[in-house]
Write a protein that holds these residues in place. Structure first.
Motif, PDB file in Angstrom:
ATOM      1  N   ASN A   1      81.517  48.514  13.833  1.00 39.36           N
ATOM      2  CA  ASN A   1      80.504  48.528  14.890  1.00 39.36           C
ATOM      3  C   ASN A   1      81.162  48.960  16.198  1.00 39.36           C
ATOM      4  OD1 ASN A   1      78.428  48.131  16.677  1.00 39.36           O
ATOM      5  ND2 ASN A   1      78.326  45.906  16.418  1.00 39.36           N
TER       6      ASN A   1
ATOM      7  N   TYR B   1      79.935  49.322  18.991  1.00 44.08           N
ATOM      8  CA  TYR B   1      79.338  48.655  20.146  1.00 44.08           C
ATOM      9  C   TYR B   1      79.528  47.136  20.090  1.00 44.08           C
ATOM     10  CZ  TYR B   1      77.113  53.204  20.679  1.00 44.08           C
ATOM     11  OH  TYR B   1      76.876  54.546  20.830  1.00 44.08           O
TER      12      TYR B   1
ATOM     13  N   ALA C   1      80.240  45.718  23.475  1.00 45.50           N
ATOM     14  CA  ALA C   1      79.036  45.734  24.296  1.00 45.50           C
ATOM     15  C   ALA C   1      78.127  44.566  23.942  1.00 45.50           C
ATOM     16  CB  ALA C   1      78.298  47.056  24.108  1.00 45.50           C
ATOM     17  N   GLU C   2      77.998  44.265  22.655  1.00 46.27           N
ATOM     18  CA  GLU C   2      77.177  43.130  22.241  1.00 46.27           C
ATOM     19  C   GLU C   2      77.749  41.819  22.767  1.00 46.27           C
ATOM     20  OE1 GLU C   2      76.393  42.989  18.086  1.00 46.27           O
ATOM     21  OE2 GLU C   2      76.172  45.152  17.894  1.00 46.27           O
TER      22      GLU C   2
ATOM     23  N   GLU D   1      72.730  55.970  18.369  1.00 50.03           N
ATOM     24  CA  GLU D   1      73.439  56.704  17.327  1.00 50.03           C
ATOM     25  C   GLU D   1      72.612  57.896  16.830  1.00 50.03           C
ATOM     26  OE1 GLU D   1      76.825  55.897  15.881  1.00 50.03           O
ATOM     27  OE2 GLU D   1      76.591  55.328  17.991  1.00 50.03           O
TER      28      GLU D   1
ATOM     29  N   ALA E   1      76.263  57.843  25.138  1.00 51.80           N
ATOM     30  CA  ALA E   1      76.431  56.385  25.116  1.00 51.80           C
ATOM     31  C   ALA E   1      77.872  55.994  24.848  1.00 51.80           C
ATOM     32  CB  ALA E   1      75.520  55.777  24.053  1.00 51.80           C
ATOM     33  N   ASP E   2      78.800  56.938  24.934  1.00 50.62           N
ATOM     34  CA  ASP E   2      80.207  56.604  24.721  1.00 50.62           C
ATOM     35  C   ASP E   2      80.734  55.648  25.783  1.00 50.62           C
ATOM     36  OD1 ASP E   2      80.207  58.189  22.515  1.00 50.62           O
ATOM     37  OD2 ASP E   2      81.143  59.921  23.487  1.00 50.62           O
TER      38      ASP E   2
ATOM     39  N   TRP F   1      79.664  52.922  26.440  1.00 48.48           N
ATOM     40  CA  TRP F   1      79.512  51.539  25.983  1.00 48.48           C
ATOM     41  C   TRP F   1      80.285  51.270  24.700  1.00 48.48           C
ATOM     42  CZ3 TRP F   1      73.654  52.344  26.969  1.00 48.48           C
ATOM     43  CH2 TRP F   1      73.422  52.256  28.349  1.00 48.48           C
ATOM     44  N   LYS F   2      81.109  52.203  24.302  1.00 50.06           N
ATOM     45  CA  LYS F   2      81.977  51.985  23.161  1.00 50.06           C
ATOM     46  C   LYS F   2      83.340  51.473  23.638  1.00 50.06           C
ATOM     47  CE  LYS F   2      79.946  55.555  20.169  1.00 50.06           C
ATOM     48  NZ  LYS F   2      80.224  56.800  19.402  1.00 50.06           N
TER      49      LYS F   2
ATOM     50  N   ILE G   1      83.903  50.860  27.577  1.00 48.71           N
ATOM     51  CA  ILE G   1      83.023  49.883  28.212  1.00 48.71           C
ATOM     52  C   ILE G   1      83.751  49.040  29.254  1.00 48.71           C
ATOM     53  CG2 ILE G   1      83.422  48.105  26.456  1.00 48.71           C
ATOM     54  CD1 ILE G   1      80.445  47.373  26.791  1.00 48.71           C
TER      55      ILE G   1
ATOM     56  N   LEU H   1      75.039  48.627  31.424  1.00 49.57           N
ATOM     57  CA  LEU H   1      74.382  48.151  30.208  1.00 49.57           C
ATOM     58  C   LEU H   1      73.604  46.882  30.482  1.00 49.57           C
ATOM     59  CD1 LEU H   1      73.985  48.379  27.123  1.00 49.57           C
ATOM     60  CD2 LEU H   1      76.081  47.028  26.864  1.00 49.57           C
TER      61      LEU H   1
ATOM     62  N   LEU I   1      69.605  46.643  18.879  1.00 53.41           N
ATOM     63  CA  LEU I   1      70.381  47.864  18.660  1.00 53.41           C
ATOM     64  C   LEU I   1      69.948  48.478  17.336  1.00 53.41           C
ATOM     65  CD1 LEU I   1      73.933  46.717  19.778  1.00 53.41           C
ATOM     66  CD2 LEU I   1      72.664  48.613  20.760  1.00 53.41           C
TER      67      LEU I   1
END
Length: 387
Positions: A46, A48, A51-52, A85, A213-214, A216-217, A221, A230, A241
């Motif tokens: 995952n 993200y 981010a989670e 994604e 959205a990179d 938040w990877k 992040i 975010l 998500l």
């Protein structure tokens, strides 16, 4: 060995161990070392995950969805749907469902995944085309955004918030630009090169479009104000998500990973169908599976020699074989006179000398009748078998 020697050895061992321990105690310095084993399996699966965790630490509820079927149980009000994604498999019906959900009061966040084509007047990104936002390369802009005076970070995207004097800085990819040709956007965020975030009202809800959205990877992040953005976009909502809009079928996976094998399989099937197809005209009978026996081959070979070479070669072959066997039984046989050879053969075969003389006499050019030839061959075979 005596007890005294054992005692001396034990004492020496104690002294060595004691001295080594004392040396290590005085000179060894304990320390801690941090070993990096790399990302955990959860982080690898995952991108993200960080981010989670960040959103949960800020008190937001975060959920996952692997298909758009989750929209049936996802109330629009108070919920944010993040589609970050790949979604190239999304159908027009699915795109309409997502936008209907946003129009009913949900907050939709998605990444633009195709460039606007002036010729076809579409990009192929169903969501992007439906909200009438265009994506293009920053280098193709005729009039790029004017940099702010005294901007110390022209490559970073600045997000201005009401009541805040300084903007937040986000590291979007500056290679792409979002264009709002119909001036639908309620707010946007730009760098010195292009616009990278557009937010617009959509019915009772809202839609946020991003160039990537990179940010938040992991590890992006943790840079600049990427994590803050975010949280700011999803504050006071439950975040879902959506990783996959639709799982590809088996044939799609096979074609993606094994196109050569599928092409070869198709050719084989085509060749098999061509071979099995009905032909015009009668079919040829298959050749008989029966084969001649060895005796038939021998007879055919003898007939061939008899027709082309006459009786002499056949009789001569038998006579040569008889003399070869006689040499094995009687050393020096070839040096004897013919009469002596006949006597030796008579002794070895237990046959009269007259019969042997008759069997070994050359034909001298005359041709025997079939009966006489058969008798001659029989005499020679009998003599050969007796040796």
């Amino acid at each position: 060995m005596t007890r005294t020697i054992w005692a001396i050895l034990a004492l020496l061992l104690i002294l060595v161990l004691g001295g080594s321990g004392y040396y290590l105690y005085r000179h060894a310095t304990p320390y801690q070392e941090l070993v990096d084993h790399g990302p955990s399996p959860e982080a690898l699966a995952n991108p993200y995950l960080a981010a989670e965790m960040f959103l949960r630490e800020r008190g937001l509820k975060v959920e996952h969805a692997n298909s758009l079927e989750a929209l049936a149980d996802l109330p629009p009000k108070g919920h944010s749907l993040l589609m970050l994604e790949e979604r190239s498999n999304m159908s027009p019906q699915q795109a309409d469902r997502v936008l209907d959900w946003a129009r009913a009061g949900g907050h939709l966040v998605f990444v633009a995944q195709a460039l606007w084509d002036e010729d076809t007047e579409q990009s192929g990104d169903l969501l992007l085309d439906r909200v009438q936002i265009h994506q293009m390369l920053s280098e193709d802009l005729e009039e790029p955004p004017e940099p702010e005076a005294g901007d110390a970070y022209p490559k970073l995207t600045k997000v201005h918030v009401d009541g805040e004097q300084a903007p937040a800085y986000v590291s979007f990819d500056t290679a792409f630009h979002l264009d709002d040709p119909d001036s639908l956007a309620q707010s946007w965020a730009s760098s010195g090169a292009a616009t990278h975030l557009i937010q617009l009202e959509y019915g009772k809800g809202s839609v946020t479009v991003l160039t990537d959205a990179d940010i938040w990877k992991t590890p992006a992040i943790g840079r600049y104000d990427n994590a803050w953005l975010l949280w700011y976009l999803n504050v006071d909502t439950t975040v879902t998500l959506l990783f996959n809009t639709d799982h590809p079928s088996l044939w799609q996976l096979l074609w993606k990973n094994f196109p050569q094998a599928l092409v070869a399989l198709g050719l084989l099937i085509g060749l098999w169908l061509w071979q099995a197809a009905a032909r015009h005209g009668p079919l040829l009978e298959p050749p008989p599976k029966a084969r001649r026996q060895l005796l038939e081959h021998l007879r055919a070979s003898a007939d061939f020699i008899l027709r082309h070479g006459g009786q002499g070669p056949l009789l001569h072959a038998l006579q040569v074989d008889i003399r070869r066997r006689a040499r094995r039984r009687h050393p020096g046989f070839e040096q004897l006179q013919p009469e002596a050879q006949w006597e030796v053969l008579a002794l070895l075969s237990q046959q009269p000398v007259s019969a042997i003389r008759q069997a070994l006499q050359p034909l001298a050019g005359q041709r025997l009748s079939s009966t006489d030839f058969s008798h001659q061959v029989a005499h020679l075979q009998t003599l050969r078998n007796a040796l």
